[in-house]
Design a protein around this motif. Sequence first.
Motif, PDB file in Angstrom:
ATOM      1  N   GLU A 106       0.818  -1.369   0.048  1.00 51.35           N
ATOM      2  CA  GLU A 106      -0.256  -0.361  -0.140  1.00 51.35           C
ATOM      3  C   GLU A 106       0.688   1.433   0.097  1.00 51.35           C
ATOM      4  OE1 GLU A 106      -0.837   0.587   4.507  1.00 51.35           O
ATOM      5  OE2 GLU A 106      -2.385  -1.093   3.678  1.00 51.35           O
ATOM      6  N   GLY A 107      -0.098   2.113  -0.431  1.00 53.65           N
ATOM      7  CA  GLY A 107       1.266   3.945   0.168  1.00 53.65           C
ATOM      8  C   GLY A 107       0.502   4.269  -1.312  1.00 53.65           C
ATOM      9  N   VAL A 134       7.775  -0.901   6.878  1.00 55.20           N
ATOM     10  CA  VAL A 134       8.008  -2.344   6.763  1.00 55.20           C
ATOM     11  C   VAL A 134       7.672  -2.328   7.635  1.00 55.20           C
ATOM     12  CG1 VAL A 134       9.199  -3.911   5.739  1.00 55.20           C
ATOM     13  CG2 VAL A 134       9.757  -2.157   4.561  1.00 55.20           C
ATOM     14  N   LYS A 135       6.266  -3.663   8.627  1.00 51.70           N
ATOM     15  CA  LYS A 135       6.337  -4.224   9.800  1.00 51.70           C
ATOM     16  C   LYS A 135       6.727  -6.397   8.855  1.00 51.70           C
ATOM     17  CE  LYS A 135       3.631  -5.372  13.483  1.00 51.70           C
ATOM     18  NZ  LYS A 135       2.607  -4.980  13.574  1.00 51.70           N
ATOM     19  N   ILE A 136       7.516  -6.583  10.138  1.00 50.17           N
ATOM     20  CA  ILE A 136       8.147  -8.050   9.429  1.00 50.17           C
ATOM     21  C   ILE A 136       7.265  -9.496  10.776  1.00 50.17           C
ATOM     22  CG2 ILE A 136       9.690  -7.197   7.902  1.00 50.17           C
ATOM     23  CD1 ILE A 136      12.016  -8.700  10.094  1.00 50.17           C
ATOM     24  N   ASN A 137       7.626 -10.368  10.463  1.00 43.36           N
ATOM     25  CA  ASN A 137       7.290 -10.698  11.649  1.00 43.36           C
ATOM     26  C   ASN A 137       8.564 -10.917  12.652  1.00 43.36           C
ATOM     27  OD1 ASN A 137       8.820 -12.380   9.870  1.00 43.36           O
ATOM     28  ND2 ASN A 137       7.870 -14.218   9.805  1.00 43.36           N
ATOM     29  N   VAL A 196       4.743  -7.846   7.279  1.00 43.44           N
ATOM     30  CA  VAL A 196       3.160  -8.315   7.865  1.00 43.44           C
ATOM     31  C   VAL A 196       2.126  -7.001   6.607  1.00 43.44           C
ATOM     32  CG1 VAL A 196       2.028  -7.956   9.442  1.00 43.44           C
ATOM     33  CG2 VAL A 196       4.528  -9.844   9.336  1.00 43.44           C
ATOM     34  N   ILE A 197       3.059  -5.827   6.477  1.00 45.87           N
ATOM     35  CA  ILE A 197       3.202  -4.870   6.225  1.00 45.87           C
ATOM     36  C   ILE A 197       4.066  -3.675   5.588  1.00 45.87           C
ATOM     37  CG2 ILE A 197       2.210  -1.780   6.550  1.00 45.87           C
ATOM     38  CD1 ILE A 197       0.773  -2.759   9.532  1.00 45.87           C
TER      39      ILE A 197
END
Length: 235
Positions: A106-107, A134-137, A196-197
């Motif tokens: 997105e974005g 960025v979001k990671i696991n 994740v994001i």
Amino acid sequence: MNIKLQKFLSNAGITSRRKAEEIISKGLVKINGKVASIGDRINPEKDEVIFDGNRIEYQKRRYIIFNKPRGYVTTLKDAHAEKTILDLIKIKERVFPAGRLDKDSEGLLIITNDGDFASRIINPRFEIKKTYYVKINNELRKKDIEKLEGGIAIEGRKTYPAKIEILAENEFNITIHEGRNRIIRKMMSHLGHSVVILRRMSIGGLQLGSLKLGQYRDMTEHEKKIMFESHKDYT
């Protein structure tokens, strides 16, 4: 006012000026019923230009900031896509994205009908920096940061050095200037993480700001100036 045919095609959102020369040389463009040649000039208000069987209308240039939601594809000719970004962008001009974001990202996305401008946004030669949240696991480790900042070999090519800003143990901003397909996801996968994001926050000096998901607006004159100055040979 007469202008070069390739500039007319670029302004109409058909392609960049360089690619326009290719389609002209292949005999795919006609002016007033005659096959066009490289170097031809036209009067947009009087001459009829046909490409691929369709009359091309002269359009004013549009430069749009769009906050792309997840679930929409940026490839406009994907026959298998359930939802494309043009389902959300309702304007009369024929426009296309300057670059891409994958379906799950997105974005910030720039939408335009200026082919030359778009090609410069995309081309890594101009080194226009793009920043992503960025979001990671799991945790991004120090050794991961060092690898990202030094460059990682992905599919036989080393990535350009990235700039990392840590926000939390598994959240960070990453700034890069290349646009290889899904490159951030591939870098994270190489390091043993899953995304994740993934949200693009800026392109050059252009910021996503408070624009809500799925919304779009025209660039301000100040924002256009910022983007044009990002590649000073733009004319």
